[in-house]
Design a protein around this motif. Structure first.
Motif, mmCIF file in Angstrom:
data_model
loop_
_atom_site.group_PDB
_atom_site.id
_atom_site.type_symbol
_atom_site.label_atom_id
_atom_site.label_comp_id
_atom_site.label_asym_id
_atom_site.label_seq_id
_atom_site.Cartn_x
_atom_site.Cartn_y
_atom_site.Cartn_z
ATOM 1 N N ILE A 1 35.719 62.563 46.678
ATOM 2 C CA ILE A 1 34.458 61.934 46.303
ATOM 3 C C ILE A 1 34.489 60.420 46.514
ATOM 4 N N ASP A 2 35.615 59.777 46.219
ATOM 5 C CA ASP A 2 35.678 58.324 46.371
ATOM 6 C C ASP A 2 35.641 57.921 47.838
ATOM 7 N N THR A 3 36.338 58.669 48.681
ATOM 8 C CA THR A 3 36.310 58.386 50.118
ATOM 9 C C THR A 3 34.908 58.583 50.666
ATOM 10 N N TRP A 4 34.267 59.664 50.237
ATOM 11 C CA TRP A 4 32.914 59.971 50.709
ATOM 12 C C TRP A 4 31.933 58.878 50.291
ATOM 13 N N LEU A 5 32.028 58.433 49.039
ATOM 14 C CA LEU A 5 31.124 57.387 48.553
ATOM 15 C C LEU A 5 31.380 56.056 49.259
ATOM 16 N N ALA A 6 32.649 55.759 49.542
ATOM 17 C CA ALA A 6 32.962 54.521 50.258
ATOM 18 C C ALA A 6 32.353 54.545 51.657
ATOM 19 N N GLU A 7 32.397 55.702 52.309
ATOM 20 C CA GLU A 7 31.789 55.821 53.637
ATOM 21 C C GLU A 7 30.275 55.682 53.548
ATOM 22 N N LEU A 8 29.681 56.246 52.493
ATOM 23 C CA LEU A 8 28.238 56.117 52.300
ATOM 24 C C LEU A 8 27.866 54.661 52.035
ATOM 25 N N ALA A 9 28.686 53.951 51.259
ATOM 26 C CA ALA A 9 28.438 52.536 50.994
ATOM 27 C C ALA A 9 28.490 51.723 52.287
ATOM 28 N N ASP A 10 29.434 52.056 53.154
ATOM 29 C CA ASP A 10 29.514 51.368 54.450
ATOM 30 C C ASP A 10 28.262 51.625 55.274
ATOM 31 N N HIS A 11 27.793 52.875 55.237
ATOM 32 C CA HIS A 11 26.584 53.239 55.980
ATOM 33 C C HIS A 11 25.374 52.455 55.456
ATOM 34 N N GLU B 1 26.048 55.618 41.870
ATOM 35 C CA GLU B 1 27.428 55.280 42.218
ATOM 36 C C GLU B 1 27.480 54.134 43.222
ATOM 37 N N LEU B 2 26.554 54.093 44.163
ATOM 38 C CA LEU B 2 26.498 52.953 45.085
ATOM 39 C C LEU B 2 26.103 51.682 44.344
ATOM 40 N N GLY B 3 25.332 51.838 43.270
ATOM 41 C CA GLY B 3 24.990 50.684 42.452
ATOM 42 C C GLY B 3 26.216 50.022 41.855
ATOM 43 N N LYS B 4 27.265 50.805 41.628
ATOM 44 C CA LYS B 4 28.516 50.263 41.104
ATOM 45 C C LYS B 4 29.346 49.634 42.220
ATOM 46 N N LEU B 5 29.300 50.231 43.401
ATOM 47 C CA LEU B 5 30.101 49.744 44.524
ATOM 48 C C LEU B 5 29.469 48.543 45.224
ATOM 49 N N MET B 6 28.144 48.451 45.164
ATOM 50 C CA MET B 6 27.427 47.448 45.962
ATOM 51 C C MET B 6 26.558 46.525 45.112
ATOM 52 N N ALA B 7 26.869 46.381 43.848
ATOM 53 C CA ALA B 7 25.998 45.637 42.924
ATOM 54 C C ALA B 7 25.566 44.265 43.424
ATOM 55 N N PRO B 8 26.439 43.460 44.032
ATOM 56 C CA PRO B 8 25.999 42.126 44.468
ATOM 57 C C PRO B 8 24.904 42.148 45.543
ATOM 58 N N ARG B 9 24.738 43.286 46.236
ATOM 59 C CA ARG B 9 23.739 43.360 47.297
ATOM 60 C C ARG B 9 22.454 44.043 46.827
ATOM 61 N N LEU B 10 22.406 44.423 45.550
ATOM 62 C CA LEU B 10 21.292 45.224 45.044
ATOM 63 C C LEU B 10 20.566 44.510 43.914
ATOM 64 N N ARG B 11 19.306 44.917 43.700
ATOM 65 C CA ARG B 11 18.536 44.366 42.583
ATOM 66 C C ARG B 11 18.338 45.401 41.476
ATOM 67 N N GLN B 12 18.300 46.708 41.823
ATOM 68 C CA GLN B 12 18.117 47.733 40.798
ATOM 69 C C GLN B 12 18.349 49.121 41.384
#
Length: 242
Positions: A89-99, A125-136
């Motif tokens: 799951i972590d690898t999959w989410l990291a790939e999704l975050a890259d996408h 989950e992407l909100g946790k990985l990418m918080a600085p690039r997101l608003r909500q």
């Protein structure tokens, strides 16, 4: 939501499940003919929409088109049919975050992530990985605070993946923890697919909000009440551009 509390949750009734298609169709007609309440014009910030299990961009097209009409730069996740996470799951989410980072390349404004059903798990989950690039983060009918036993989607996941979704206490705790940015969960007590209790946070506050609407699960992507909430959330001032 404690283990004791979750043990008292049950799947929606078969009556609610069986009437999902008809209720969703009625909501679609409402979406087409009802007068929309006035909402502020969009500021053009990017909005990425994640579809539910066994659906793709076509299923969230009404929501995407609505956001576009308001003045936002809306797009679906761009990965086609959602069959659920594959492998670790972590690898999959990291790939999704890259996408998703690729989708946002060259954009200065922070993005909003919207997820319907299982897609809302991705958004959180992407909100946790990418918080600085997101608003909500906004989720729609997403059962982040429960277990696979609280939905009618387990058989579909099994059909698509060859195995049932795994109930892992550590993963369950992780999923129910909201991302560190404004997070809204939209849910319905008449949801026929997932238990509405599993779509609510243990605690709400300045950054975490649960909003109840009336409607089906299948029709949430075009339910007028859902669209109104989405429009109001998108119009709220976000953090400064990157």
């Amino acid at each position: 939501m404690s283990t004791t509390a979750t043990s008292s949750i049950s799947r929606p009734s078969l009556t609610l499940l069986g009437t999902e298609p008809w209720r969703a169709a009625y909501e679609f007609v409402q979406h087409k003919i009802s007068r929309k309440a006035p909402v502020p014009a969009g500021d053009g910030h990017p909005v990425i929409i994640f579809p539910g299990l066994a659906t793709d961009g076509a299923a969230v097209a009404p929501l995407r088109d609505y956001c576009e009409a308001l003045g936002y730069s809306a797009m679906d996740w761009g990965r086609g049919f959602n069959t659920g996470p594959q492998g670790d799951i972590d690898t999959w989410l990291a790939e999704l975050a890259d996408h998703v980072s690729g989708l946002l390349a060259g954009r200065s404004q922070r993005a909003t992530l919207i997820g319907w059903s299982l897609g809302g798990i991705y958004a959180r989950e992407l909100g946790k990985l990418m918080a600085p690039r997101l608003r909500q983060v906004i989720t729609i009918g997403t059962p982040f605070n429960g277990s696979p036993d609280h939905t009618h989607a387990g058989w579909l996941f099994r059909l698509l993946n060859g195995s049932a979704p795994v109930s892992d206490p550590a993963l369950s705790l992780r999923l129910r923890t909201p991302p560190p940015l404004p997070t809204t969960s939209i849910y319905s007590r008449s949801d026929g697919v997932v238990a509405w209790q599993s779509c609510r946070h243990d605690q709400t506050g300045a950054q975490v909000c649960d909003v109840e609407v009336k409607g089906s699960h299948i029709g949430m992507g075009w339910n007028p009440a859902v669209l109104q909430v989405v429009a109001e959330r998108l119009a709220r001032p976000g953090p400064a551009a990157r």
